[in-house]
Design a protein around this motif. Structure first.
Motif, PDB file in Angstrom:
ATOM      1  N   LEU A  95       0.829  -1.201   0.000  1.00 34.24           N
ATOM      2  CA  LEU A  95       0.000   0.000   0.000  1.00 34.24           C
ATOM      3  C   LEU A  95       0.866   1.254   0.000  1.00 34.24           C
ATOM      4  N   GLY A  96       0.421   2.272  -0.719  1.00 32.10           N
ATOM      5  CA  GLY A  96       1.094   3.570  -0.693  1.00 32.10           C
ATOM      6  C   GLY A  96       2.423   3.588  -1.417  1.00 32.10           C
ATOM      7  N   ALA A  97       3.230   4.557  -1.030  1.00 31.81           N
ATOM      8  CA  ALA A  97       4.583   4.648  -1.571  1.00 31.81           C
ATOM      9  C   ALA A  97       5.497   3.887  -0.623  1.00 31.81           C
ATOM     10  N   LYS A  98       6.707   3.607  -1.060  1.00 34.78           N
ATOM     11  CA  LYS A  98       7.620   2.911  -0.160  1.00 34.78           C
ATOM     12  C   LYS A  98       7.952   3.812   1.026  1.00 34.78           C
ATOM     13  N   GLY A  99       8.003   3.213   2.191  1.00 36.50           N
ATOM     14  CA  GLY A  99       8.218   3.975   3.418  1.00 36.50           C
ATOM     15  C   GLY A  99       9.565   3.700   4.049  1.00 36.50           C
ATOM     16  N   ALA A 100       9.610   3.932   5.355  1.00 38.56           N
ATOM     17  CA  ALA A 100      10.872   3.861   6.079  1.00 38.56           C
ATOM     18  C   ALA A 100      11.522   2.482   5.970  1.00 38.56           C
ATOM     19  N   MET A 101      10.730   1.431   6.231  1.00 40.75           N
ATOM     20  CA  MET A 101      11.322   0.091   6.248  1.00 40.75           C
ATOM     21  C   MET A 101      11.834  -0.291   4.862  1.00 40.75           C
ATOM     22  N   GLU A 102      11.124   0.140   3.820  1.00 45.06           N
ATOM     23  CA  GLU A 102      11.494  -0.248   2.454  1.00 45.06           C
ATOM     24  C   GLU A 102      12.675   0.562   1.922  1.00 45.06           C
ATOM     25  N   LEU A 103      12.733   1.847   2.276  1.00 44.84           N
ATOM     26  CA  LEU A 103      13.763   2.700   1.672  1.00 44.84           C
ATOM     27  C   LEU A 103      14.963   2.948   2.580  1.00 44.84           C
ATOM     28  N   ALA A 104      14.762   2.876   3.887  1.00 47.82           N
ATOM     29  CA  ALA A 104      15.849   3.245   4.795  1.00 47.82           C
ATOM     30  C   ALA A 104      16.559   2.044   5.399  1.00 47.82           C
ATOM     31  N   ALA A 105      15.839   0.946   5.595  1.00 43.35           N
ATOM     32  CA  ALA A 105      16.438  -0.192   6.300  1.00 43.35           C
ATOM     33  C   ALA A 105      17.645  -0.742   5.556  1.00 43.35           C
ATOM     34  N   ASN A 106      17.563  -0.766   4.225  1.00 47.35           N
ATOM     35  CA  ASN A 106      18.693  -1.348   3.480  1.00 47.35           C
ATOM     36  C   ASN A 106      19.924  -0.446   3.515  1.00 47.35           C
ATOM     37  N   LEU A 107      19.744   0.828   3.920  1.00 47.62           N
ATOM     38  CA  LEU A 107      20.901   1.709   4.090  1.00 47.62           C
ATOM     39  C   LEU A 107      21.541   1.508   5.465  1.00 47.62           C
ATOM     40  N   GLY A 108      20.904   0.708   6.302  1.00 39.35           N
ATOM     41  CA  GLY A 108      21.459   0.419   7.624  1.00 39.35           C
ATOM     42  C   GLY A 108      20.942   1.327   8.724  1.00 39.35           C
ATOM     43  N   VAL A 109      19.827   1.998   8.472  1.00 41.94           N
ATOM     44  CA  VAL A 109      19.266   2.923   9.461  1.00 41.94           C
ATOM     45  C   VAL A 109      18.744   2.173  10.690  1.00 41.94           C
ATOM     46  N   VAL A 110      18.966   2.781  11.854  1.00 41.95           N
ATOM     47  CA  VAL A 110      18.470   2.190  13.096  1.00 41.95           C
ATOM     48  C   VAL A 110      17.044   2.675  13.359  1.00 41.95           C
ATOM     49  N   PHE A 111      16.169   1.737  13.699  1.00 41.52           N
ATOM     50  CA  PHE A 111      14.775   2.053  14.007  1.00 41.52           C
ATOM     51  C   PHE A 111      14.585   2.147  15.517  1.00 41.52           C
ATOM     52  N   ASP A 112      13.486   2.750  15.939  1.00 43.22           N
ATOM     53  CA  ASP A 112      13.230   2.882  17.365  1.00 43.22           C
ATOM     54  C   ASP A 112      13.038   1.504  17.987  1.00 43.22           C
ATOM     55  N   ALA A 113      13.616   1.325  19.171  1.00 42.65           N
ATOM     56  CA  ALA A 113      13.621   0.002  19.790  1.00 42.65           C
ATOM     57  C   ALA A 113      12.217  -0.443  20.191  1.00 42.65           C
ATOM     58  N   GLU A 114      11.372   0.513  20.520  1.00 43.87           N
ATOM     59  CA  GLU A 114      10.073   0.161  21.078  1.00 43.87           C
ATOM     60  C   GLU A 114       9.105  -0.427  20.051  1.00 43.87           C
ATOM     61  N   THR A 115       8.964   0.217  18.897  1.00 48.76           N
ATOM     62  CA  THR A 115       7.973  -0.248  17.926  1.00 48.76           C
ATOM     63  C   THR A 115       8.583  -0.722  16.612  1.00 48.76           C
ATOM     64  N   PHE A 116       9.836  -0.348  16.367  1.00 46.94           N
ATOM     65  CA  PHE A 116      10.508  -0.738  15.138  1.00 46.94           C
ATOM     66  C   PHE A 116       9.829  -0.146  13.903  1.00 46.94           C
ATOM     67  N   SER A 117       9.122   0.960  14.081  1.00 51.52           N
ATOM     68  CA  SER A 117       8.401   1.582  12.969  1.00 51.52           C
ATOM     69  C   SER A 117       8.987   2.935  12.584  1.00 51.52           C
ATOM     70  N   PHE A 118       9.708   3.553  13.510  1.00 47.27           N
ATOM     71  CA  PHE A 118      10.181   4.918  13.281  1.00 47.27           C
ATOM     72  C   PHE A 118      11.700   4.972  13.227  1.00 47.27           C
ATOM     73  N   ILE A 119      12.196   6.050  12.599  1.00 49.64           N
ATOM     74  CA  ILE A 119      13.637   6.183  12.450  1.00 49.64           C
ATOM     75  C   ILE A 119      14.197   6.985  13.620  1.00 49.64           C
ATOM     76  N   GLU A 120      15.264   6.478  14.205  1.00 51.94           N
ATOM     77  CA  GLU A 120      15.903   7.144  15.331  1.00 51.94           C
ATOM     78  C   GLU A 120      16.743   8.308  14.828  1.00 51.94           C
ATOM     79  N   THR A 121      16.578   9.472  15.451  1.00 46.77           N
ATOM     80  CA  THR A 121      17.431  10.619  15.117  1.00 46.77           C
ATOM     81  C   THR A 121      17.908  11.288  16.393  1.00 46.77           C
TER      82      THR A 121
END
Lengths: 109, 303
Positions: free
Chosen positions: B229-255
């Motif tokens: 659904l939709g456009a590619k999001g965080a998991m699809e576009l950022a995870a392969n670059l090695g981005v760390v996600f929030d530990a609690e939900t694994f849905s958001f990008i840590e900054t």
């Protein structure tokens, strides 16, 4: 054993390292092109540091070892399967938060 | 600098991305903004609590004004979704839904968050047993099988084309297809079987997916269902670059406070970094991300 990190397993050594192991094992079925697999890799390492004494943490590259994932009917990655006494104790699909995975491994502690 | 290269690329055209574009371009770096205004959750919203706007304003109007403002600072807009990201030699490479490649020194992720689940019977039960949310991850498991892709936007359309290289038959269930003309044409000239007059009602199967029931009563016999659904999001576009996600939900990008992710040159702003879902938070983060990304790009361009 905690210092060995996440163990790489393959079609060749899956039986000896996982199924016939004297400890439960959590196996992460992954591939290098898979984004969510990359996201979950550091979580596996953190859990290994905490629970590595009592559980084997391993990963199996489905690209290089197609037979093992086929045997367990894996159709999505990452899939994490918890093995105990050579049998599947439970499994989880997708990149899940650390707390979720931690609760998952505690089932066999 | 060639046409397809920029200093700062911004993925996402919501308030976070627009504010980032205004502040990055204000620092005299070349900025390109990717995405469509309709993808922003602000597009259909009305805003009553944004500082300095006493009257209720439509989100759509705000997004249009923000675009004009960013353009006045010389930001360039490309009305396409990004479907692939890569990093190589201190540069990011972005591929659009039309297959055009752009390079950037710094990237700001501002795609927001979108619903990824269909919420139909059988979806949860058959996850990993034929239901997948990632064509790029799982296409290889469906060699020679029949599959359905569900979704109206770039992720689904691009996913269906990718699957043609693996599966025997590929259906695309897309009653409200909104993609670029070029991608549309590629689909029309491909072997993808396009279903335009129905949506998915139920996913059926015992231990594995066996069929999809459509809202018009038709049944597609398939071994796999890719929900894209939709456009590619965080998991699809950022995870392969090695981005760390929030530990609690694994849905958001840590900054951090500078809106930096763990990857040098990669920033994130707006809903994609987590709650609250507020325009004020998105523009605040966008402002910081824009400035920091411009600074980074200038520094790297000199070295």
């Amino acid at each position: 054993m905690a210092e060995q990190g996440v163990l790489d397993v393959n079609d060749g050594n899956f039986e000896s390292e996982i199924l016939k192991a004297d400890k439960p094992a959590l196996v992460d079925f992954w591939a290098p092109w898979c984004g969510p697999c990359k996201a979950i890799a550091p979580v596996m390492e953190e859990l290994e540091e905490t629970y590595g004494e009592s559980i084997i943490f391993a990963r199996c590259n489905v690209d290089n070892s197609p037979n093992t994932p086929a045997q367990y009917s894996i159709r999505a990655i990452p899939t994490l399967i918890l093995f105990q006494n050579g049998k599947v104790a439970d499994q989880v699909v997708g990149a899940v938060p650390k707390s979720h995975l931690e609760a998952f491994v505690k089932k066999v502690l | 600098m060639p046409q397809d290269a920029c200093d700062v690329a911004i993925i996402g055209r919501g308030p976070g991305g627009l504010q980032a574009a205004i502040h990055a371009a204000g620092k005299k770096v070349k900025v390109i903004v990717f995405g469509r205004p309709e993808r922003s959750s602000l597009y259909k919203a009305h805003v009553a609590n944004f500082c300095c706007f006493e009257e209720i304003v439509s989100g759509k109007q705000l997004l249009e004004a923000g675009k004009r403002q960013a353009e006045s600072f010389d930001s360039v807009f490309v009305e396409q979704d990004i479907i692939e990201t890569k990093s190589e030699n201190n540069r990011f490479r972005l591929v659009t839904e039309n297959g055009e490649t752009f390079s950037a020194i710094a990237v700001i992720l501002a795609m927001g968050i979108a619903r990824k689940k269909l919420r139909v019977k059988g979806e949860k039960e058959l996850l990993g047993r034929g239901v997948s949310y990632c064509v790029d991850c799982d296409a290889n498991f469906y060699r020679g099988m029949d599959v359905a892709v569900v979704g109206n936007e770039s992720a689904a359309a691009a996913g269906a084309l990718t699957l043609l290289g693996y599966a025997k038959k590929v259906y695309l269930v897309c009653p409200k297809l909104t993609i670029t003309d070029l991608l549309h044409e590629q689909l029309n000239h491909s072997d993808v079987k396009i279903i335009r007059d129905a949506w998915v009602k139920e996913i059926r199967g015992g231990t594995e997916v066996e069929a999809v029931l459509l809202t018009d009563g038709d049944v597609l016999k398939v071994n796999g269902v890719f929900v894209e659904l939709g456009a590619k999001g965080a998991m699809e576009l950022a995870a392969n670059l090695g981005v760390v996600f929030d530990a609690e939900t694994f849905s958001f990008i840590e900054t951090n406070k500078k809106q930096e992710t763990n990857i040098p040159g990669l920033y994130a702003a707006g809903d994609i970094t987590g709650q609250p879902w507020q325009i004020a938070k998105a523009v605040g983060e966008g402002c910081v991300a824009g400035m920091e990304a411009a600074k980074y790009a200038k520094r790297l361009a000199r070295s």
